[in-house]
Design a protein around this motif. Structure first.
Motif, PDB file in Angstrom:
ATOM      1  N   ARG A  90       4.408  18.347 -14.374  1.00 30.84           N
ATOM      2  CA  ARG A  90       3.538  18.356 -15.564  1.00 30.84           C
ATOM      3  C   ARG A  90       3.342  16.965 -16.160  1.00 30.84           C
ATOM      4  NH1 ARG A  90       5.761  23.648 -18.932  1.00 30.84           N
ATOM      5  NH2 ARG A  90       5.061  25.253 -17.459  1.00 30.84           N
ATOM      6  N   TYR A  91       4.425  16.237 -16.359  1.00 30.39           N
ATOM      7  CA  TYR A  91       4.341  14.928 -17.008  1.00 30.39           C
ATOM      8  C   TYR A  91       4.791  13.870 -16.009  1.00 30.39           C
ATOM      9  CZ  TYR A  91       4.200  18.125 -20.953  1.00 30.39           C
ATOM     10  OH  TYR A  91       3.884  19.156 -21.792  1.00 30.39           O
ATOM     11  N   ALA A  92       3.917  13.602 -15.069  1.00 30.24           N
ATOM     12  CA  ALA A  92       4.271  12.765 -13.922  1.00 30.24           C
ATOM     13  C   ALA A  92       4.379  11.288 -14.291  1.00 30.24           C
ATOM     14  CB  ALA A  92       3.232  12.949 -12.817  1.00 30.24           C
ATOM     15  N   TYR A  93       5.200  10.571 -13.546  1.00 29.82           N
ATOM     16  CA  TYR A  93       5.273   9.126 -13.682  1.00 29.82           C
ATOM     17  C   TYR A  93       3.928   8.521 -13.283  1.00 29.82           C
ATOM     18  CZ  TYR A  93      10.397   9.651 -13.729  1.00 29.82           C
ATOM     19  OH  TYR A  93      11.687  10.000 -14.026  1.00 29.82           O
ATOM     20  N   GLY A  94       3.493   7.539 -14.054  1.00 24.61           N
ATOM     21  CA  GLY A  94       2.249   6.857 -13.724  1.00 24.61           C
ATOM     22  C   GLY A  94       2.452   5.647 -12.834  1.00 24.61           C
ATOM     23  N   PHE A  95       3.702   5.119 -12.791  1.00 21.32           N
ATOM     24  CA  PHE A  95       4.022   3.915 -12.007  1.00 21.32           C
ATOM     25  C   PHE A  95       3.068   2.775 -12.359  1.00 21.32           C
ATOM     26  CE2 PHE A  95       5.394   7.513  -9.331  1.00 21.32           C
ATOM     27  CZ  PHE A  95       6.740   7.231  -9.241  1.00 21.32           C
ATOM     28  N   ALA A  96       2.816   2.632 -13.676  1.00 22.54           N
ATOM     29  CA  ALA A  96       1.857   1.616 -14.124  1.00 22.54           C
ATOM     30  C   ALA A  96       2.344   0.200 -13.841  1.00 22.54           C
ATOM     31  CB  ALA A  96       1.594   1.794 -15.625  1.00 22.54           C
ATOM     32  N   ASP A  97       3.665  -0.015 -13.820  1.00 22.32           N
ATOM     33  CA  ASP A  97       4.208  -1.357 -13.608  1.00 22.32           C
ATOM     34  C   ASP A  97       4.475  -1.662 -12.142  1.00 22.32           C
ATOM     35  OD1 ASP A  97       4.266  -1.929 -16.360  1.00 22.32           O
ATOM     36  OD2 ASP A  97       6.138  -0.807 -16.585  1.00 22.32           O
ATOM     37  N   GLY A 113       0.791  -1.223   0.000  1.00 21.79           N
ATOM     38  CA  GLY A 113       0.000   0.000   0.000  1.00 21.79           C
ATOM     39  C   GLY A 113       0.827   1.278   0.000  1.00 21.79           C
ATOM     40  N   LEU A 114       1.937   1.280  -0.726  1.00 18.67           N
ATOM     41  CA  LEU A 114       2.776   2.477  -0.790  1.00 18.67           C
ATOM     42  C   LEU A 114       2.025   3.597  -1.513  1.00 18.67           C
ATOM     43  CD1 LEU A 114       5.535   3.852  -0.368  1.00 18.67           C
ATOM     44  CD2 LEU A 114       6.217   2.960  -2.602  1.00 18.67           C
ATOM     45  N   VAL A 115       1.984   4.758  -0.880  1.00 13.15           N
ATOM     46  CA  VAL A 115       1.350   5.941  -1.468  1.00 13.15           C
ATOM     47  C   VAL A 115       2.440   6.954  -1.798  1.00 13.15           C
ATOM     48  CG1 VAL A 115      -0.282   7.832  -1.135  1.00 13.15           C
ATOM     49  CG2 VAL A 115      -0.775   5.568  -0.169  1.00 13.15           C
ATOM     50  N   ILE A 116       2.571   7.274  -3.078  1.00 11.50           N
ATOM     51  CA  ILE A 116       3.558   8.258  -3.521  1.00 11.50           C
ATOM     52  C   ILE A 116       2.834   9.552  -3.841  1.00 11.50           C
ATOM     53  CG2 ILE A 116       5.232   8.848  -5.311  1.00 11.50           C
ATOM     54  CD1 ILE A 116       5.950   5.938  -5.532  1.00 11.50           C
ATOM     55  N   VAL A 117       3.282  10.627  -3.235  1.00 10.40           N
ATOM     56  CA  VAL A 117       2.701  11.948  -3.481  1.00 10.40           C
ATOM     57  C   VAL A 117       3.455  12.590  -4.635  1.00 10.40           C
ATOM     58  CG1 VAL A 117       2.193  14.206  -2.504  1.00 10.40           C
ATOM     59  CG2 VAL A 117       2.079  12.172  -1.057  1.00 10.40           C
ATOM     60  N   LEU A 147      13.039   3.557 -16.688  1.00 12.23           N
ATOM     61  CA  LEU A 147      13.915   3.037 -15.648  1.00 12.23           C
ATOM     62  C   LEU A 147      14.066   4.046 -14.505  1.00 12.23           C
ATOM     63  CD1 LEU A 147      16.706   1.267 -17.734  1.00 12.23           C
ATOM     64  CD2 LEU A 147      14.638   0.293 -16.713  1.00 12.23           C
ATOM     65  N   ALA A 148      13.992   5.337 -14.832  1.00 11.69           N
ATOM     66  CA  ALA A 148      14.034   6.358 -13.782  1.00 11.69           C
ATOM     67  C   ALA A 148      12.810   6.251 -12.877  1.00 11.69           C
ATOM     68  CB  ALA A 148      14.114   7.747 -14.407  1.00 11.69           C
ATOM     69  N   ALA A 149      11.655   5.964 -13.481  1.00  8.72           N
ATOM     70  CA  ALA A 149      10.435   5.776 -12.683  1.00  8.72           C
ATOM     71  C   ALA A 149      10.568   4.550 -11.788  1.00  8.72           C
ATOM     72  CB  ALA A 149       9.225   5.632 -13.605  1.00  8.72           C
ATOM     73  N   GLU A 150      11.143   3.475 -12.316  1.00  8.14           N
ATOM     74  CA  GLU A 150      11.342   2.269 -11.517  1.00  8.14           C
ATOM     75  C   GLU A 150      12.296   2.541 -10.360  1.00  8.14           C
ATOM     76  OE1 GLU A 150      11.295  -1.787 -10.294  1.00  8.14           O
ATOM     77  OE2 GLU A 150       9.943  -0.594 -11.554  1.00  8.14           O
TER      78      GLU A 150
END
Length: 323
Positions: free
Chosen positions: A137-144, A127-131, A247-250
């Motif tokens: 403007r073009y935020a990471y979606g963390f879809a994976d 249940g990690l919540v990232i603010v 990879l930066a998002a990961e």
């Protein structure tokens, strides 16, 4: 038909796309709003504009060798030595809306790195919540990743973890262009100072470190020296280069998850220490006969110079010392 590729500053100050492009294709050319002046480090999102703005400030005008439409793509070749070949790809996204992405062969390859992002949950965090900072403007979606995101203002960085109203971990995202710009203008130092006030923080760059050596608008040595100085001054805020945006998002996800676990361990350790009972105070060392005789002489007791001190004198001394 216009025969030059033109880049201008978007006169619409409210637009999130600060540049205007004119592609020499068709009778009046194709006009686009763009996020960047060239897709140097990643694909650049563009948006169609009906006509060229009259008050646009022209930044660059480059002759074109060829501009050919091939299905849903436009191949553009400029008449210059570097940054001369690119492609604009038109796709349909959700709702049937058209989206245009400007890319080069290198950025297209970077967008599909030959690696698979792991699906395993980071550091066992549930249940990690990232603010996500409200200015991102073009935020990471963390879809994976197994994560929940929400928008809010952050005191430092673009992505963070908040616990009990306090920012406990934060990551500042940078493209290579943004990194160079913020470094040369001095903005990066203020950002690092803010990040240093967070218990755990880092800067992630969506490119390779080796790309710094290929810069042509700024001397690479200036950027390299600036990065080294920043790391020496703020060693607690690492600057981490990742190969691509994905990879930066990961990396951001894994860093924030690890920081969350570390914060929980710190809280547990503090609770254990505070719950430990205070050790009983040490008993006072027994008085020596010499100390008792000296006290007795001052307080009017008759004692001999040698031998044992009478019991009632010792008890009176102990009673006086305990008061």
């Amino acid at each position: 038909m216009p025969d030059d590729f033109v880049i201008a500053r978007n006169p619409d100050g409210d637009s999130t796309l600060p540049y205007v492009l004119r592609i020499p294709l068709g009778e009046h050319g194709i006009v686009l709003k763009s996020r960047e002046t060239w897709p140097r480090t990643s694909k650049v999102y563009c948006h169609r504009v009906e006509e060229w703005p009259e008050d646009a400030e022209v930044l660059e005008r480059v002759p074109v060798r060829s501009c050919i439409r091939r299905g849903a793509a436009i191949d553009l070749v400029l008449d210059r030595g570097r940054e001369n070949r690119s492609q604009l790809v038109m796709i349909r996204v959700r709702g049937g809306r058209q989206a245009i992405f400007w890319q080069t062969a290198r950025t297209a390859k970077q967008a599909r790195p030959a690696v698979a992002v792991p699906k395993a949950r980071a550091s066992g965090v549930v249940g990690l919540v990232i603010v996500v900072d409200s200015h991102e403007r073009y935020a990471y979606g963390f879809a994976d990743q197994q994560v929940v995101t929400r928008k809010a203002g952050l005191a430092a960085g673009d992505y963070g973890v908040v616990r009990d109203g306090s920012l406990i971990a934060s990551v500042e995202r940078k493209s290579l262009v943004d990194l160079v710009s913020s470094l040369t203008t001095g903005k990066l130092k203020y950002q690092l100072a803010d990040l240093a006030a967070v218990p755990r923080a880092a800067v992630v760059v969506e490119d390779r470190y080796s790309e710094v050596f290929k810069l042509d608008r700024v001397r690479p040595a200036v950027v390299l020296d600036g990065l080294a100085e920043c790391q020496v001054r703020w060693p607690q805020v690492p600057i981490h280069f990742c190969e691509t945006r994905k990879l930066a998002a990961e990396w951001t996800y894994r860093f924030l998850a690890a920081a969350t676990v570390a914060a929980e361990e710190d809280e547990l350790g503090e609770a254990v220490v505070s719950d430990l009972a205070s050790p009983p105070p040490l008993a006072a060392a027994p008085a020596t006969p010499a100390e008792v005789r000296a006290w007795a002489a001052v307080n009017g007791y008759q004692v001999s110079d040698r031998g044992r001190v009478r019991r009632e004198v010792v008890e009176a001394f102990e009673a006086a010392r305990s008061r």
